[in-house]
Design an enzyme around this catalytic site. Structure first.
Site, PDB file in Angstrom:
ATOM      1  N   ASP A 108       0.811  -1.206   0.000  1.00 61.26           N
ATOM      2  CA  ASP A 108       0.000   0.000   0.000  1.00 61.26           C
ATOM      3  C   ASP A 108       0.848   1.261   0.000  1.00 61.26           C
ATOM      4  O   ASP A 108       0.321   2.350  -0.020  1.00 61.26           O
ATOM      5  CB  ASP A 108      -1.051   0.043   1.104  1.00 61.26           C
ATOM      6  N   CYS A 109       2.152   1.165   0.002  1.00 62.54           N
ATOM      7  CA  CYS A 109       3.029   2.326  -0.128  1.00 62.54           C
ATOM      8  C   CYS A 109       3.709   2.339  -1.492  1.00 62.54           C
ATOM      9  O   CYS A 109       4.487   3.222  -1.786  1.00 62.54           O
ATOM     10  CB  CYS A 109       4.120   2.306   0.937  1.00 62.54           C
TER      11      CYS A 109
END
Length: 180
Positions: A108-109
């Protein structure tokens, strides 16, 4: 932020406000934030907040610094050695939870200079992840914008259901992967 959104004059918001100095302070070299070491994560949330509030012009210099930080935090090389044998993934061009030196990308980064997102091995959709995605889309009001993604996901779940009404047993985490 959540308390402010509910009521900027509430007692809950005021109680949170007095605790900010515990976590945010200005030192001789700039703003400091007490966190769990998740600099990239925090920076991205800050950027999203500025953009969502349409404060781009007012916070232009901050956004430029955030861009520079994110650019400097990108992982530039894959782990050395036989990283796959160590249960590590390709991380070149990814972002970590904290900083580039950390080296462990977080999905998710990350925006991987992406490779192609694929289904599980055997090109089967993962029903658990599909169900979670559908729940998020429904809760977010996607049906009011365009119900097509919800219909596609529902069709995938219906087509995955077995004769006895159950669903195939599949892994619930890390079951999808980035292909080379």
């Amino acid at each position: 932020m959540a308390c402010w959104v509910e009521d900027p004059n509430s007692e809950a918001y005021k109680l949170h406000l007095v605790r900010l100095p515990d976590y945010n302070w200005v030192a001789e070299d700039g703003l400091k934030i007490q966190s769990l070491g998740c600099q990239t994560w925090d920076a991205v949330f800050g950027i999203q907040a500025i953009l969502a509030c349409n404060l781009n012009d007012e916070y232009g210099p901050t956004l430029r610094k955030a861009h520079d930080f994110l650019k400097a935090s990108q992982v530039l090389e894959n782990p050395s050695g036989d990283f796959k044998a160590m249960h590590r993934h390709i991380s070149k061009e990814a972002w970590t939870f904290s900083m580039g030196d950390h080296g462990w990308q977080v999905s998710d980064c990350t925006a991987e200079g992406l490779k192609v997102w694929t289904n599980t091995i055997g090109n089967r959709a993962n029903v658990v992840q599909t169900a979670w995605a559908l729940s998020a889309l429904i809760e977010a009001g996607q049906a009011m914008v365009d119900p097509t993604p919800i219909h596609r996901g529902m069709r995938e779940l219906i087509n995955s259901q077995m004769e006895d009404g159950d669903f195939p047993k599949q892994a619930t985490w890390n079951s999808c992967y980035f292909s080379d």
